[in-house]
Design a protein around this motif. Structure first.
Motif, PDB file in Angstrom:
ATOM      1  N   LEU A 134       0.861  -1.175   0.000  1.00  0.00           N
ATOM      2  CA  LEU A 134       0.000   0.000   0.000  1.00  0.00           C
ATOM      3  C   LEU A 134       0.902   1.230   0.000  1.00  0.00           C
ATOM      4  O   LEU A 134       1.726   1.378   0.904  1.00  0.00           O
ATOM      5  N   VAL A 135       0.739   2.081  -1.002  1.00  0.00           N
ATOM      6  CA  VAL A 135       1.636   3.222  -1.167  1.00  0.00           C
ATOM      7  C   VAL A 135       0.837   4.509  -1.036  1.00  0.00           C
ATOM      8  O   VAL A 135      -0.011   4.817  -1.883  1.00  0.00           O
ATOM      9  N   GLU A 136       1.124   5.254   0.026  1.00  0.00           N
ATOM     10  CA  GLU A 136       0.456   6.533   0.259  1.00  0.00           C
ATOM     11  C   GLU A 136       1.224   7.665  -0.406  1.00  0.00           C
ATOM     12  O   GLU A 136       2.441   7.600  -0.550  1.00  0.00           O
ATOM     13  N   SER A 137       0.481   8.703  -0.766  1.00  0.00           N
ATOM     14  CA  SER A 137       1.090   9.916  -1.311  1.00  0.00           C
ATOM     15  C   SER A 137       0.180  11.089  -1.007  1.00  0.00           C
ATOM     16  O   SER A 137      -0.984  10.911  -0.624  1.00  0.00           O
ATOM     17  N   ALA A 154      -3.026   0.497  -4.005  1.00  0.00           N
ATOM     18  CA  ALA A 154      -2.850  -0.867  -3.495  1.00  0.00           C
ATOM     19  C   ALA A 154      -2.322  -1.789  -4.583  1.00  0.00           C
ATOM     20  O   ALA A 154      -2.815  -1.769  -5.721  1.00  0.00           O
ATOM     21  N   HIS A 155      -1.336  -2.582  -4.190  1.00  0.00           N
ATOM     22  CA  HIS A 155      -0.775  -3.593  -5.085  1.00  0.00           C
ATOM     23  C   HIS A 155      -0.934  -4.966  -4.424  1.00  0.00           C
ATOM     24  O   HIS A 155      -0.737  -5.110  -3.226  1.00  0.00           O
ATOM     25  N   ASN A 189      -4.854  -8.168   6.966  1.00  0.00           N
ATOM     26  CA  ASN A 189      -4.808  -6.792   7.465  1.00  0.00           C
ATOM     27  C   ASN A 189      -3.466  -6.196   7.048  1.00  0.00           C
ATOM     28  O   ASN A 189      -2.412  -6.617   7.526  1.00  0.00           O
ATOM     29  N   PHE A 190      -3.491  -5.234   6.123  1.00  0.00           N
ATOM     30  CA  PHE A 190      -2.269  -4.684   5.563  1.00  0.00           C
ATOM     31  C   PHE A 190      -2.195  -3.183   5.819  1.00  0.00           C
ATOM     32  O   PHE A 190      -3.217  -2.501   5.860  1.00  0.00           O
ATOM     33  N   ALA A 216      -5.794  -1.803   4.698  1.00  0.00           N
ATOM     34  CA  ALA A 216      -6.673  -2.673   3.905  1.00  0.00           C
ATOM     35  C   ALA A 216      -6.986  -3.909   4.724  1.00  0.00           C
ATOM     36  O   ALA A 216      -6.084  -4.566   5.241  1.00  0.00           O
ATOM     37  N   ARG A 217      -8.276  -4.215   4.851  1.00  0.00           N
ATOM     38  CA  ARG A 217      -8.674  -5.343   5.703  1.00  0.00           C
ATOM     39  C   ARG A 217      -9.758  -6.156   5.009  1.00  0.00           C
ATOM     40  O   ARG A 217     -10.739  -5.610   4.504  1.00  0.00           O
TER      41      ARG A 217
END
Length: 115
Positions: free
Chosen positions: A4-7, A24-25, A103-104, A97-98
């Protein structure tokens, strides 16, 4: 591999706006409930906003009417539009992400609001 990549974080003046994104990947994105959490080093982690796989949204009382969470399943992305920011919103914002037992977490993006 799940990632999961936030920006979108950064420095903004009080009253300003920012929009965070989380890409999300490696997951079946449309099956996952997604959320934004935030943590200030001096406080416990706080759920800011969540959006279910079906699009149902929930917000923390502190951000209700100021923040909007949305998801784009085709782009594997959630966004958090943050309006009328104040210094209390300063924190590291993390994507979650769940689904079922999965749970990521993303690594986070810093939001700093100056007064």
């Amino acid at each position: 591999q799940v990632e999961l990549v936030e920006s979108g974080g950064g420095l903004v003046q009080a009253g300003g706006s920012l929009t965070l994104s989380c890409l999300a990947h490696g997951i079946n994105f449309h099956l996952y409930d997604m959320a934004w959490f935030r943590q200030d080093p001096l406080k416990a982690p706080e759920m800011v906003a969540k959006i279910s796989s079906g699009g149902y949204t929930q917000y923390a009382e502190a951000v209700k009417d100021r923040f909007i969470i949305s998801r784009d399943n085709a782009a594997f992305t959630i966004s958090l539009q943050m309006n009328n920011l104040n210094p209390n919103d300063t924190a590291e914002y993390r994507c979650n992400a769940r689904a079922s037992l999965n749970n990521f977490w993303g690594r986070g993006t810093q939001v700093t609001v100056s007064s």
